[in-house]
Design an enzyme around this catalytic site. Structure first.
Site, PDB file in Angstrom:
ATOM      1  N   ASP A   1       0.833  -1.201   0.000  1.00 54.23           N
ATOM      2  CA  ASP A   1       0.000   0.000   0.000  1.00 54.23           C
ATOM      3  C   ASP A   1       0.867   1.250   0.000  1.00 54.23           C
ATOM      4  O   ASP A   1       0.494   2.274  -0.578  1.00 54.23           O
ATOM      5  CB  ASP A   1      -0.934  -0.013   1.222  1.00 54.23           C
ATOM      6  CG  ASP A   1      -2.161   0.855   1.022  1.00 54.23           C
ATOM      7  OD1 ASP A   1      -2.430   1.253  -0.123  1.00 54.23           O
ATOM      8  OD2 ASP A   1      -2.871   1.123   2.008  1.00 54.23           O
TER       9      ASP A   1
ATOM     10  N   HIS B   1      -6.109   5.187   7.077  1.00 49.50           N
ATOM     11  CA  HIS B   1      -5.253   6.215   6.491  1.00 49.50           C
ATOM     12  C   HIS B   1      -5.406   7.478   7.321  1.00 49.50           C
ATOM     13  O   HIS B   1      -6.433   7.698   7.960  1.00 49.50           O
ATOM     14  CB  HIS B   1      -5.645   6.468   5.034  1.00 49.50           C
ATOM     15  CG  HIS B   1      -5.219   5.360   4.121  1.00 49.50           C
ATOM     16  ND1 HIS B   1      -4.311   5.524   3.110  1.00 49.50           N
ATOM     17  CD2 HIS B   1      -5.557   4.053   4.081  1.00 49.50           C
ATOM     18  CE1 HIS B   1      -4.113   4.373   2.482  1.00 49.50           C
ATOM     19  NE2 HIS B   1      -4.864   3.463   3.044  1.00 49.50           N
TER      20      HIS B   1
ATOM     21  N   CYS C   1      -2.305   9.563  -0.983  1.00 49.19           N
ATOM     22  CA  CYS C   1      -3.683   9.399  -1.434  1.00 49.19           C
ATOM     23  C   CYS C   1      -3.759  10.090  -2.790  1.00 49.19           C
ATOM     24  O   CYS C   1      -3.603  11.307  -2.859  1.00 49.19           O
ATOM     25  CB  CYS C   1      -4.603  10.046  -0.404  1.00 49.19           C
ATOM     26  SG  CYS C   1      -6.322   9.774  -0.746  1.00 49.19           S
TER      27      CYS C   1
END
Lengths: 301, 301
Positions: free
Chosen positions: B17, B209, B240
């Protein structure tokens, strides 16, 4: 889940704690920031500090700023002081809400105001008398309530001793401050649990920095523990001198976002807080650590 | 205060991620990061994803990376997949822990994998069979569990339906993911309260997040609600895409700091996690949002 309050009072501290380590900005710029902050709907604003102009040049215009505050309605302005003399200056300048800081660690107290915790605690009496004689209220803020940058962890008894003295002297409010941004939820709730029984009804606030990422988590933990008064700064303005680039105060807009989505109301309008953060960022001329200033609100749907 | 667990298992997700939206780095660089991560003591590492190399070029070397994993002992490596075909690739590459993502919102599901939530949920059966036939375990990660970037709030029943299907199909673990960094403590605890009764003993993890500053507060809220499995990324690596500059995954070192000071153990050594964050920052070549990477640990005294 713990019962949560319906409302939290936010005190906006960008004008004082936010600006104090920045390069000085003009009085006109401060007024612009103040207007943006007042437009958020916040009811309490820490406007400045009456401290040594040579030690904190960014707030050297305290008297001049105070003279401008009368143009704003429906906002309670406070000023921080570090001595009875500062309290006299603040009162003379027209403030009617005084914050007096006492560091719970001797090393920080000496570095900050040139005397230890015991002497600073004794002076609460003078500050309270000066404030109350003029019809002003006084809050005692216990700095380094969890940790000291020099001494490490602060023994909670030192915090309790200051609060006991302050309550005995009839101060109007108490706040505990995570001066260097080291607090975490469990330690926050432990200290609040120790402080609560000795408050005798005196309102308790809390002040967090996000230096180690846990600022909002600590603030929420304080709310879970019953605190309904929190300091915050638009944009997260307010760096930490010993850790350049680290986040400073918890950002007002990030706090309001978290509280709103936890069904806790504030007086602060979220889009207006983001606008005020943008004003703060423009005026200081560098990126601020606010999350919502970058990411915006979520889609509410 | 709520009873807190003695230990939380952290899964390190910087390799997947964290890196997936970065400019691709070399396999050698990934191995260097992996070595730094393994040195922290973490027991679970999400190593890569077996997805479309054209859609996620940063992870196009999944097979090559997988071949390097055998050099590390005492760490369970997992890989993310988005389809049964991806699961086959992961198994063929030697992985024995599969994460299969199902987006709870149709719009995100279609944008992410080209099919809606219902079809993606049906495919759990195939992914689970492929994994289990090879002796691998499978986790279903429910993406956009709180909010969708396109649709706004996700109806919790959509999350519960995916989890019910996954539990019925005998998957080994469930995780709920705050894909776009909008979750806040109360909403986290509400959803976990709804999920818990339908888990039938299946372990539950959570993935946050920090895009709106509340990542650590949400993670701690999940722990208060009984979650003992959390994803995190050293340095907070993992931006992001729709909010440049915003924080990505919660930073491993910031999470470990918060948990440690809340008397919750992890397998992660804090100084080593800060070192790994520094390695990650050097390898990607830009500042990472970690707080402890800037501010360091507090003085324990």
């Amino acid at each position: 889940m713990t019962e949560l309050p319906a409302h939290v009072d936010i005190r906006e501290v960008c004008l004082r704690d936010g600006l104090q380590i920045e390069e000085p900005i003009s009085l006109a710029a401060k007024i612009e920031l103040l207007e943006a902050v007042v437009a958020t709907g916040v009811r309490e604003v820490e406007a400045t500090a009456f401290v040594s102009p040579s030690k904190v040049p960014a707030l050297a215009d305290a008297e001049a700023l105070a003279a401008e505050l009368t143009r704003f309605d429906n906002v309670e302005f406070s000023a921080l002081v570090a001595s009875p003399n500062g309290a006299k200056r603040a009162i003379a300048a027209g403030l009617n809400s005084i914050e007096y800081v006492v560091s719970a660690s001797d090393a920080h107290s000496r570095a900050n105001v040139g005397r230890g915790t015991a002497d600073a605690t004794v002076a609460i009496a003078d500050v309270a008398r000066i404030a109350h004689d003029s019809g002003a209220s006084v809050e005692v803020i216990v700095a380094t309530a969890w940790d000291c940058p020099f001494d490490g962890p602060t023994a909670s008894q030192r915090v309790l001793d200051i609060i006991t003295a302050a309550v005995d002297l009839g101060v109007d409010r108490i706040a505990i401050a995570d001066t260097i941004g080291t607090a975490t939820p469990r330690r926050v709730q432990t200290l609040i649990g120790q402080v609560r029984p000795i408050l005798a009804g005196t309102p308790l606030g809390a002040h967090f920095h996000n230096t180690r990422g846990a600022g909002l988590a600590s603030a929420f933990a304080a709310v879970q523990a019953g605190v309904t008064r929190l300091d915050a700064s638009v944009g997260g303005l307010g760096g930490c001198p010993f850790a350049p680039g680290a986040s400073g105060n918890i950002a007002t807009e990030d706090l309001v976002y978290l509280l709103r989505d936890s069904d806790i109301g504030t007086d602060v309008d979220l889009p207006k807080a983001i606008e005020a953060a943008a004003v703060a960022q423009r005026l200081v001329g560098h990126d601020l650590p606010s999350s919502l200033l970058r990411a915006g609100d979520r889609i509410i749907g």
